[in-house]
Design a protein around this motif. Structure first.
Motif: not given
Length: 571
Positions: A267-276, A314-320
């Motif tokens: 979860i931490a990996f996905l949140a970090g990678v997707e947000s950045l 949660a993380t940063g959402a590219i589409a939104r």
């Protein structure tokens, strides 16, 4: 030289939220108006997605809304990007679904809290810049695998299958679908088809309209107006609570922390990678520059808060985020306003959301799965070298058939081995016969005999090029075995070695010992700054009559002549 005060000030500046930077520089009414409109637009897009993603993750729809409200507000308020929009995303669906099935929602709370702490620590340790070095085949592979997992998770609701809980594993899931295919409901299939048709039509003719919300409205009106026998949010979950998110601390299985650590890391990996990644995309659209470490800290705080208020990761959402930029959002206020509008929508519209058909939400997620599949990037990577294709397919297949955590770990390890193999393959050892002049002669066709003739009798020279690291260090093992008669002086040219590690230094020491046993003097020429520093740190110093370091090849030749002459005189 920087003073300690300046160093601390610079370190703290890495975590200053963009919202503070914007407000300190002055915030006009015109900017507020633009941010409010952008926030409203994004909220309309995020409303159906938040519920759909929560249901697909095995949670209730209001948990998706709580995540978008709480985490979305904090990511914008504390983050390092001016336009980032945060909330639940499709990337979390496979891992969250498995955690809830195996450990319950309390297990997910613990997972999300641990992931939040990991993200905060990663930001404070300034690891945000390392995310840019993530191998693209790994990202493409697990993203495509997640898309397949999301697609397969929606078949039950898309077809209206009358079955119990959907298995978490890919093959058992499709086996269960096959056993219950006869229970498919025509009404659900029709609503799924209607939702897909509306989304595709609106995207073609009115791409700026909120396609997902329009699809949900169309399906809900048809389902309610015709009284279709289709499962809805209300029939499965009951009425949604129309109240503020409250602090929620259910039973948390702290005794199973060790079992949950792999999922927390994922979860931490996905949140970090997707947000950045989302922040990088936003920078490209706006011309700005995000603060990666501040973004990671904000993601950590937001995930911890989301867990404590009954939310999801949660993380940063590219589409939104892209929607926010296209709608005119230029400051973090747009993301904070978007969270406020979602709260208003939940308070006012909760009684009506119960009529939304689950088939319509399935249609939304089928489109989301296609959007994140990166099919074109997947096809493009399949034309890459064999190592990249191996990493891509391994990560993809492990994501689909086994576990996202295993897929990421195996993908990264395999990518590291591929990189090491390539670096080792690029490492070359050539004899003095093939050398060109050290002084930078551009004519690579220079005659080899003229180079050989420059070596005094009793002197041999080899040139190595490329990084001398653990994957290539063994290339030096048999260097001396190539000589029928051992030379008196052996010149090792390292001008083309930009990097050396501990294994490389160990290989040099081993070569020196072999030279010493055979009575050969080792002369190393042309060390670059990094190898010089590492060699000195690891106590490999010159030894008179055994090891000499010189600046270039000409100096090495001159030294070799003196050493050979001295040896002859001693005889």
């Amino acid at each position: 030289m920087q003073t300690p005060q300046l160093t601390v000030r610079y370190y703290l500046s890495l975590f200053v939220p963009k919202s503070y930077t914007v407000l300190r520089g002055g915030y006009s009414l015109r900017e507020l108006r633009a941010d409010v409109l952008a926030g409203l637009t994004v909220a309309v897009v995020a409303l159906p997605l938040a519920m759909a993603l929560a249901i697909a993750s095995g949670a209730t729809p209001e948990k998706g809304l709580h995540t978008a409200i709480v985490a979305g507000f904090l990511i914008s308020a504390l983050g390092g990007s001016r336009v980032q929009i945060g909330g639940p995303t499709a990337a979390f669906i496979p891992v969250v679904f498995v955690v809830i099935q195996q450990f319950g929602y309390g297990g997910l709370i613990l997972c999300t809290l641990l992931a939040g702490l990991m993200l905060i620590a990663a930001g404070l340790l300034r690891l945000g810049t390392l995310m840019k070095y993530m191998p693209q085949p790994v990202i493409t592979g697990f993203t495509a695998g997640i898309a397949v997992s999301i697609f397969s998770s929606q078949i039950k609701d898309a077809l209206g299958l009358q079955m119990g809980a959907v298995p978490a594993e890919f093959l058992p899931r499709w086996t269960a679908y096959a056993k219950h295919i006869a229970t498919a409901q025509p009404a659900a299939i029709a609503l799924t088809a209607l939702g897909l048709a509306v989304i595709l039509a609106v995207r073609r003719w009115r791409p700026n309209w909120p396609v997902f919300l329009i699809a949900l409205l169309a399906c809900t009106l048809v389902s309610t107006g015709l009284a279709l026998p289709a499962e809805t949010i209300g029939s499965r979950f009951g009425a949604l609570p129309s109240a503020l998110p409250t602090f929620d601390f259910p039973h948390i299985p702290f005794e199973r922390t060790r079992e949950l650590l792999p999922s927390s890391l994922t979860i931490a990996f996905l949140a970090g990678v997707e947000s950045l990644l989302s922040a990088v995309v936003a920078d490209g659209m706006t011309g700005g520059r995000h603060r990666s470490n501040a973004e990671l800290v904000a993601q950590g705080v937001a995930n911890s808060a989301s867990a404590l208020f009954g939310g999801l990761p949660a993380t940063g959402a590219i589409a939104r985020t892209a929607t926010n930029v296209r709608a005119g959002g230029r400051t973090p206020m747009a993301g904070m306003v978007h969270a406020g509008f979602l709260l208003v929508f939940m308070l006012l519209l909760a009684p009506f959301m119960r009529y939304i058909p689950l088939a319509a939400l399935a249609a939304v997620l089928l489109v989301v799965a296609w959007n994140i599949s990166e099919a074109e990037a997947f096809r493009h990577t399949l034309s890459a070298p064999k190592g990249d294709r191996l990493v891509l397919l391994l990560t993809f297949l492990l994501t689909v058939f086994f576990d996202l955590t295993i897929a990421i770990e195996a993908g990264l390890v395999t990518a590291a081995f591929v990189f090491m193999f390539r670096m080792a393959d690029a490492f070359e050892v050539s004899s003095g016969v093939k050398l060109v002049e050290e002084n930078g002669a551009d004519d690579a066709t220079e005659k080899a005999p003229s180079q050989r003739d420059r070596l005094p009798p009793g002197v041999e020279a080899f040139q190595i090029s490329g990084a001398l690291f653990f994957g290539a260090a063994n290339r030096l093992d048999d260097l001396l075995d190539q000589f029928r008669v051992p030379p008196k002086v052996f010149i090792l040219r390292m001008r083309l070695v930009p990097l050396i590690d501990a294994s490389g230094v160990h290989a040099l020491k081993a070569l020196l010992e072999r030279c010493h046993r055979r009575g050969i003097v080792l002369v190393v020429s042309g060390l670059q700054p990094q190898p010089q520093r590492v060699v000195a740190q690891m106590q490999l110093h010159p030894r008179e009559g055994e090891l000499h370091f010189v600046s270039d090849y000409e100096a090495a030749l001159a030294l070799a002549r003196r050493l050979v002459a001295a040896t002859n005189d001693n005889r």
